[in-house]
Design a protein around this motif. Structure first.
Motif, PDB file in Angstrom:
ATOM      1  N   SER A 116      10.104  -3.291  17.342  1.00 14.22           N
ATOM      2  CA  SER A 116      11.200  -3.766  18.195  1.00 14.22           C
ATOM      3  C   SER A 116      11.994  -4.868  17.506  1.00 14.22           C
ATOM      4  O   SER A 116      13.161  -5.087  17.827  1.00 14.22           O
ATOM      5  N   LEU A 117      11.375  -5.549  16.539  1.00 12.44           N
ATOM      6  CA  LEU A 117      12.053  -6.599  15.775  1.00 12.44           C
ATOM      7  C   LEU A 117      12.702  -6.048  14.506  1.00 12.44           C
ATOM      8  O   LEU A 117      13.114  -6.803  13.630  1.00 12.44           O
ATOM      9  N   ALA A 118      12.772  -4.719  14.407  1.00  8.32           N
ATOM     10  CA  ALA A 118      13.452  -4.006  13.317  1.00  8.32           C
ATOM     11  C   ALA A 118      12.685  -4.001  11.993  1.00  8.32           C
ATOM     12  O   ALA A 118      13.277  -3.843  10.937  1.00  8.32           O
ATOM     13  N   TYR A 119      11.374  -4.141  12.055  1.00  9.49           N
ATOM     14  CA  TYR A 119      10.544  -3.985  10.862  1.00  9.49           C
ATOM     15  C   TYR A 119       9.891  -2.608  10.914  1.00  9.49           C
ATOM     16  O   TYR A 119       9.686  -2.041  11.986  1.00  9.49           O
ATOM     17  N   THR A 120       9.546  -2.078   9.763  1.00 13.02           N
ATOM     18  CA  THR A 120       8.660  -0.933   9.710  1.00 13.02           C
ATOM     19  C   THR A 120       7.267  -1.512   9.906  1.00 13.02           C
ATOM     20  O   THR A 120       6.957  -2.573   9.359  1.00 13.02           O
ATOM     21  N   ALA A 121       6.422  -0.859  10.676  1.00 10.29           N
ATOM     22  CA  ALA A 121       5.095  -1.405  10.949  1.00 10.29           C
ATOM     23  C   ALA A 121       4.031  -0.333  10.828  1.00 10.29           C
ATOM     24  O   ALA A 121       4.235   0.811  11.230  1.00 10.29           O
ATOM     25  N   GLU A 122       2.912  -0.729  10.250  1.00 10.50           N
ATOM     26  CA  GLU A 122       1.723   0.115  10.177  1.00 10.50           C
ATOM     27  C   GLU A 122       0.568  -0.698  10.741  1.00 10.50           C
ATOM     28  O   GLU A 122       0.516  -1.917  10.555  1.00 10.50           O
ATOM     29  N   ALA A 123      -0.356  -0.012  11.407  1.00 10.65           N
ATOM     30  CA  ALA A 123      -1.500  -0.688  11.999  1.00 10.65           C
ATOM     31  C   ALA A 123      -2.788  -0.097  11.439  1.00 10.65           C
ATOM     32  O   ALA A 123      -2.902   1.121  11.266  1.00 10.65           O
ATOM     33  N   PHE A 124      -3.746  -0.984  11.167  1.00 11.55           N
ATOM     34  CA  PHE A 124      -5.018  -0.594  10.580  1.00 11.55           C
ATOM     35  C   PHE A 124      -6.154  -1.219  11.371  1.00 11.55           C
ATOM     36  O   PHE A 124      -6.071  -2.381  11.765  1.00 11.55           O
ATOM     37  N   GLU A 125      -7.232  -0.442  11.539  1.00 13.02           N
ATOM     38  CA  GLU A 125      -8.370  -0.881  12.337  1.00 13.02           C
ATOM     39  C   GLU A 125      -9.277  -1.855  11.592  1.00 13.02           C
ATOM     40  O   GLU A 125     -10.000  -2.630  12.199  1.00 13.02           O
ATOM     41  N   SER A 126      -9.231  -1.822  10.265  1.00 13.84           N
ATOM     42  CA  SER A 126     -10.140  -2.666   9.479  1.00 13.84           C
ATOM     43  C   SER A 126      -9.495  -3.051   8.156  1.00 13.84           C
ATOM     44  O   SER A 126      -8.533  -2.416   7.703  1.00 13.84           O
ATOM     45  N   ALA A 127     -10.073  -4.068   7.536  1.00 15.79           N
ATOM     46  CA  ALA A 127      -9.608  -4.488   6.215  1.00 15.79           C
ATOM     47  C   ALA A 127      -9.796  -3.358   5.209  1.00 15.79           C
ATOM     48  O   ALA A 127      -8.914  -3.097   4.380  1.00 15.79           O
ATOM     49  N   ALA A 128     -10.927  -2.650   5.289  1.00 16.30           N
ATOM     50  CA  ALA A 128     -11.194  -1.548   4.362  1.00 16.30           C
ATOM     51  C   ALA A 128     -10.142  -0.444   4.494  1.00 16.30           C
ATOM     52  O   ALA A 128      -9.675   0.101   3.486  1.00 16.30           O
ATOM     53  N   GLU A 129      -9.763  -0.122   5.730  1.00 11.38           N
ATOM     54  CA  GLU A 129      -8.739   0.902   5.948  1.00 11.38           C
ATOM     55  C   GLU A 129      -7.409   0.458   5.330  1.00 11.38           C
ATOM     56  O   GLU A 129      -6.719   1.249   4.682  1.00 11.38           O
ATOM     57  N   PHE A 130      -7.046  -0.810   5.505  1.00 10.84           N
ATOM     58  CA  PHE A 130      -5.815  -1.327   4.919  1.00 10.84           C
ATOM     59  C   PHE A 130      -5.878  -1.295   3.390  1.00 10.84           C
ATOM     60  O   PHE A 130      -4.937  -0.842   2.733  1.00 10.84           O
ATOM     61  N   LEU A 131      -6.988  -1.752   2.824  1.00  9.83           N
ATOM     62  CA  LEU A 131      -7.121  -1.803   1.365  1.00  9.83           C
ATOM     63  C   LEU A 131      -7.085  -0.409   0.729  1.00  9.83           C
ATOM     64  O   LEU A 131      -6.653  -0.266  -0.411  1.00  9.83           O
ATOM     65  N   ALA A 132      -7.511   0.613   1.470  1.00 13.72           N
ATOM     66  CA  ALA A 132      -7.500   1.990   0.957  1.00 13.72           C
ATOM     67  C   ALA A 132      -6.169   2.694   1.201  1.00 13.72           C
ATOM     68  O   ALA A 132      -5.953   3.800   0.709  1.00 13.72           O
ATOM     69  N   SER A 133      -5.268   2.049   1.913  1.00 13.99           N
ATOM     70  CA  SER A 133      -4.013   2.673   2.302  1.00 13.99           C
ATOM     71  C   SER A 133      -2.993   2.688   1.165  1.00 13.99           C
ATOM     72  O   SER A 133      -2.861   1.719   0.420  1.00 13.99           O
ATOM     73  N   PRO A 134      -2.217   3.764   1.073  1.00 13.95           N
ATOM     74  CA  PRO A 134      -1.119   3.780   0.103  1.00 13.95           C
ATOM     75  C   PRO A 134       0.000   2.793   0.489  1.00 13.95           C
ATOM     76  O   PRO A 134       0.856   2.488  -0.327  1.00 13.95           O
ATOM     77  N   ARG A 135      -0.022   2.286   1.729  1.00 17.76           N
ATOM     78  CA  ARG A 135       1.006   1.342   2.186  1.00 17.76           C
ATOM     79  C   ARG A 135       0.735  -0.085   1.701  1.00 17.76           C
ATOM     80  O   ARG A 135       1.602  -0.950   1.825  1.00 17.76           O
ATOM     81  N   LEU A 136      -0.435  -0.343   1.154  1.00 16.72           N
ATOM     82  CA  LEU A 136      -0.798  -1.680   0.667  1.00 16.72           C
ATOM     83  C   LEU A 136       0.260  -2.236  -0.285  1.00 16.72           C
ATOM     84  O   LEU A 136       0.727  -3.364  -0.107  1.00 16.72           O
ATOM     85  N   ALA A 137       0.663  -1.450  -1.253  1.00 21.20           N
ATOM     86  CA  ALA A 137       1.591  -1.919  -2.284  1.00 21.20           C
ATOM     87  C   ALA A 137       2.973  -2.263  -1.746  1.00 21.20           C
ATOM     88  O   ALA A 137       3.664  -3.105  -2.310  1.00 21.20           O
TER      89      ALA A 137
END
Length: 124
Positions: A26-47
């Motif tokens: 709603s604030l005009a950002y692209t947003a992704e949500a992750f359940e855990s740090a491990a899920e975020f660290l394994a995500s291609p969106r990290l970079a």
């Protein structure tokens, strides 16, 4: 057309994670949500993450540990920590280590917006 900045939200609380993701959009950002740090660290969106919003108290890896891991890996991402259980020792240490903001849940939207602007400015 300019590319929207990506804000990644890492929180084990599904309700908070999804409401924060909707708020970022709603604030005009692209947003992704992750359940855990491990899920975020394994995500291609990290970079491509321009700002990270992470819960302090998560199982396996806390938000503070996640931030430290990113720094140690040479991938500093401007980070905002959020917690339902504020602790002055953790807050001071996190801010001294370079975290942009340390916010109490429920998060004040105006304060969060100021923190987002500061985080994104620091990452430029």
């Amino acid at each position: 057309m300019t590319k929207k900045l990506l804000v990644s939200v890492v929180d084990d609380d599904r309700f908070f994670r999804e409401s924060m993701r909707r708020l970022m959009r709603s604030l005009a950002y692209t947003a992704e949500a992750f359940e855990s740090a491990a899920e975020f660290l394994a995500s291609p969106r990290l970079a491509e993450t321009a700002c990270l919003i992470a819960d302090v108290n998560m199982p396996a890896m806390t938000g503070i540990e996640l931030y430290g891991h990113l720094i140690d890996a040479g991938r500093p991402i401007p980070t905002i920590l959020v917690t339902a259980y504020p602790n002055d020792v953790h807050r001071i240490r996190a801010l001294n280590d370079g975290v942009v903001c340390y916010l109490r849940k429920p998060v004040n939207e105006q304060h969060l917006q100021r923190c987002l602007h500061a985080a994104l400015a620091s990452g430029e």
